[in-house]
Design a protein around this motif. Structure first.
Motif, PDB file in Angstrom:
ATOM      1  N   ALA A 141     -13.224   5.586  15.176  1.00  0.00           N
ATOM      2  CA  ALA A 141     -13.726   4.994  13.933  1.00  0.00           C
ATOM      3  C   ALA A 141     -15.108   4.387  14.148  1.00  0.00           C
ATOM      4  O   ALA A 141     -16.040   4.624  13.356  1.00  0.00           O
ATOM      5  N   GLU A 142     -15.253   3.616  15.204  1.00  0.00           N
ATOM      6  CA  GLU A 142     -16.533   2.967  15.459  1.00  0.00           C
ATOM      7  C   GLU A 142     -17.633   3.984  15.737  1.00  0.00           C
ATOM      8  O   GLU A 142     -18.784   3.810  15.309  1.00  0.00           O
ATOM      9  N   GLN A 143     -17.295   5.054  16.422  1.00  0.00           N
ATOM     10  CA  GLN A 143     -18.278   6.100  16.687  1.00  0.00           C
ATOM     11  C   GLN A 143     -18.769   6.733  15.392  1.00  0.00           C
ATOM     12  O   GLN A 143     -19.928   7.152  15.287  1.00  0.00           O
ATOM     13  N   ALA A 144     -17.884   6.792  14.381  1.00  0.00           N
ATOM     14  CA  ALA A 144     -18.243   7.364  13.081  1.00  0.00           C
ATOM     15  C   ALA A 144     -18.882   6.339  12.148  1.00  0.00           C
ATOM     16  O   ALA A 144     -19.211   6.661  11.002  1.00  0.00           O
ATOM     17  N   GLY A 145     -19.036   5.096  12.606  1.00  0.00           N
ATOM     18  CA  GLY A 145     -19.614   4.051  11.775  1.00  0.00           C
ATOM     19  C   GLY A 145     -18.672   3.540  10.713  1.00  0.00           C
ATOM     20  O   GLY A 145     -19.114   3.047   9.662  1.00  0.00           O
ATOM     21  N   LEU A 146     -17.366   3.595  10.991  1.00  0.00           N
ATOM     22  CA  LEU A 146     -16.343   3.197  10.030  1.00  0.00           C
ATOM     23  C   LEU A 146     -15.521   2.046  10.602  1.00  0.00           C
ATOM     24  O   LEU A 146     -15.582   1.748  11.792  1.00  0.00           O
ATOM     25  N   THR A 147     -14.727   1.420   9.732  1.00  0.00           N
ATOM     26  CA  THR A 147     -13.934   0.254  10.115  1.00  0.00           C
ATOM     27  C   THR A 147     -12.459   0.533   9.893  1.00  0.00           C
ATOM     28  O   THR A 147     -12.064   1.064   8.841  1.00  0.00           O
ATOM     29  N   VAL A 148     -11.626   0.183  10.875  1.00  0.00           N
ATOM     30  CA  VAL A 148     -10.177   0.300  10.738  1.00  0.00           C
ATOM     31  C   VAL A 148      -9.650  -0.872   9.916  1.00  0.00           C
ATOM     32  O   VAL A 148      -9.995  -2.034  10.170  1.00  0.00           O
ATOM     33  N   VAL A 149      -8.793  -0.572   8.940  1.00  0.00           N
ATOM     34  CA  VAL A 149      -8.111  -1.610   8.170  1.00  0.00           C
ATOM     35  C   VAL A 149      -6.851  -1.983   8.952  1.00  0.00           C
ATOM     36  O   VAL A 149      -5.832  -1.288   8.899  1.00  0.00           O
ATOM     37  N   GLU A 150      -6.925  -3.079   9.693  1.00  0.00           N
ATOM     38  CA  GLU A 150      -5.880  -3.413  10.656  1.00  0.00           C
ATOM     39  C   GLU A 150      -4.612  -3.965  10.018  1.00  0.00           C
ATOM     40  O   GLU A 150      -3.582  -4.090  10.694  1.00  0.00           O
ATOM     41  N   SER A 151      -4.662  -4.289   8.731  1.00  0.00           N
ATOM     42  CA  SER A 151      -3.488  -4.888   8.085  1.00  0.00           C
ATOM     43  C   SER A 151      -2.321  -3.924   7.952  1.00  0.00           C
ATOM     44  O   SER A 151      -1.180  -4.355   7.726  1.00  0.00           O
ATOM     45  N   PHE A 152      -2.588  -2.624   8.079  1.00  0.00           N
ATOM     46  CA  PHE A 152      -1.545  -1.618   7.855  1.00  0.00           C
ATOM     47  C   PHE A 152      -1.341  -0.819   9.134  1.00  0.00           C
ATOM     48  O   PHE A 152      -2.300  -0.406   9.789  1.00  0.00           O
ATOM     49  N   VAL A 153      -0.093  -0.590   9.482  1.00  0.00           N
ATOM     50  CA  VAL A 153       0.245  -0.026  10.791  1.00  0.00           C
ATOM     51  C   VAL A 153       1.164   1.179  10.622  1.00  0.00           C
ATOM     52  O   VAL A 153       1.818   1.367   9.589  1.00  0.00           O
ATOM     53  N   GLY A 154       1.231   1.982  11.669  1.00  0.00           N
ATOM     54  CA  GLY A 154       2.238   3.022  11.756  1.00  0.00           C
ATOM     55  C   GLY A 154       3.555   2.437  12.252  1.00  0.00           C
ATOM     56  O   GLY A 154       3.676   1.234  12.519  1.00  0.00           O
ATOM     57  N   HIS A 155       4.540   3.318  12.432  1.00  0.00           N
ATOM     58  CA  HIS A 155       5.893   2.827  12.728  1.00  0.00           C
ATOM     59  C   HIS A 155       6.752   3.959  13.240  1.00  0.00           C
ATOM     60  O   HIS A 155       6.441   5.143  13.056  1.00  0.00           O
ATOM     61  N   GLY A 156       7.851   3.574  13.874  1.00  0.00           N
ATOM     62  CA  GLY A 156       8.875   4.553  14.164  1.00  0.00           C
ATOM     63  C   GLY A 156       9.509   5.045  12.883  1.00  0.00           C
ATOM     64  O   GLY A 156       9.461   4.391  11.834  1.00  0.00           O
ATOM     65  N   ILE A 157      10.112   6.228  12.945  1.00  0.00           N
ATOM     66  CA  ILE A 157      10.757   6.803  11.756  1.00  0.00           C
ATOM     67  C   ILE A 157      11.886   7.720  12.211  1.00  0.00           C
ATOM     68  O   ILE A 157      11.858   8.272  13.308  1.00  0.00           O
ATOM     69  N   GLY A 158      12.883   7.868  11.362  1.00  0.00           N
ATOM     70  CA  GLY A 158      14.020   8.730  11.668  1.00  0.00           C
ATOM     71  C   GLY A 158      15.016   8.658  10.537  1.00  0.00           C
ATOM     72  O   GLY A 158      14.775   9.156   9.447  1.00  0.00           O
ATOM     73  N   ARG A 159      16.134   7.983  10.760  1.00  0.00           N
ATOM     74  CA  ARG A 159      17.094   7.767   9.670  1.00  0.00           C
ATOM     75  C   ARG A 159      16.612   6.693   8.711  1.00  0.00           C
ATOM     76  O   ARG A 159      17.010   6.669   7.547  1.00  0.00           O
TER      77      ARG A 159
END
Length: 243
Positions: A151-169
């Protein structure tokens, strides 16, 4: 941890999500509404023996999240026609035979501006940089660091408030997957984990305003964002994209 059969079942749900996104790509154009896209997604999943797992989740009323321009995520589908030059992120979760897969994708409506095209390309590159780290023996911090560096290399900012997660059932399982951080830190990744990696990148500041509806998360400064998400299995052969 998921065994090979469980990952196969998640992949079946993921194949429906992927096919649905391909159909959406053909339908996104000026004049289409996100409510129309939402209805299409619900019907598509039903035709393929799945259900939209977001619908009813904590009271959410729609099959998709449809986030336009300055909306980071969790936007409601509406009857407002999309306009040429807009960007829209469609986020969906399919549940088939009790197993779930999750993917969001940002689409340009017509021809994107150079700035929007740069945003979309940078966000997609950051996703795949993170996925490349999703291998046994690596750590969650390696994923976040790779996303943030891209992201930083592209001159962009990560929105840290939102995250990925495990998933399954369940739609949201442990662990949480941050999209920033230090390499070599965090939980060690093991074969059999299934995670979503779903960075939101913005042209502006990462701060969030939530609308009165309690869901729609909008940029603080009105700058646009893009999000790309895959459900990924960690295997002894490396990361396997299930969506």
């Amino acid at each position: 941890m998921k065994n090979a059969e469980e990952i196969r079942l998640i992949r079946k749900a993921g194949a429906i999500v992927a096919a649905c996104h391909k159909e959406i790509a053909r339908r996104i154009r000026p004049g289409v509404t996100t409510a129309e896209i939402d209805a299409f997604v619900e019907g598509f999943m039903q035709q393929h023996g799945a259900r939209p797992a977001q619908k009813g989740y904590r009271g959410y009323r729609y099959a998709t999240c449809a986030s336009v321009n300055d909306v980071f995520c969790h936007g409601f589908p509406t009857e407002q026609p999309l306009r040429a030059g807009d960007m829209v992120t469609i986020d969906m979760v399919a549940e088939k035979d009790g197993w779930m897969a999750d993917s969001a994708w940002t689409y340009a409506v017509g021809t994107p501006s150079p700035e929007a095209a740069r945003l979309m390309a940078g966000a997609k590159q950051a996703l795949y940089a993170g996925i490349a780290q999703a291998a046994p023996g690596r750590r969650l911090g390696d994923i976040g660091h790779a996303v943030q560096a891209a992201a930083e290399q592209a001159g962009l900012t990560v929105v840290e408030s939102f995250v990925g997660h495990g998933i399954g059932r369940q739609l949201h399982e442990s662990p949480q997957v941050m999209h920033s951080g230090r390499a070599g830190t965090g939980k060690r990744l093991r074969s059999g984990m299934v995670l979503t990696i779903e960075p939101i990148l913005t042209l502006g500041l990462p701060y969030v305003n939530v609308d009165a509806d309690g869901w729609t998360a909008r940029s603080f400064d009105g700058k646009w964002s893009a999000q790309y998400e895959h459900t990924v299995a960690i295997t002894d052969q490396g990361p396997v994209i299930l969506t």
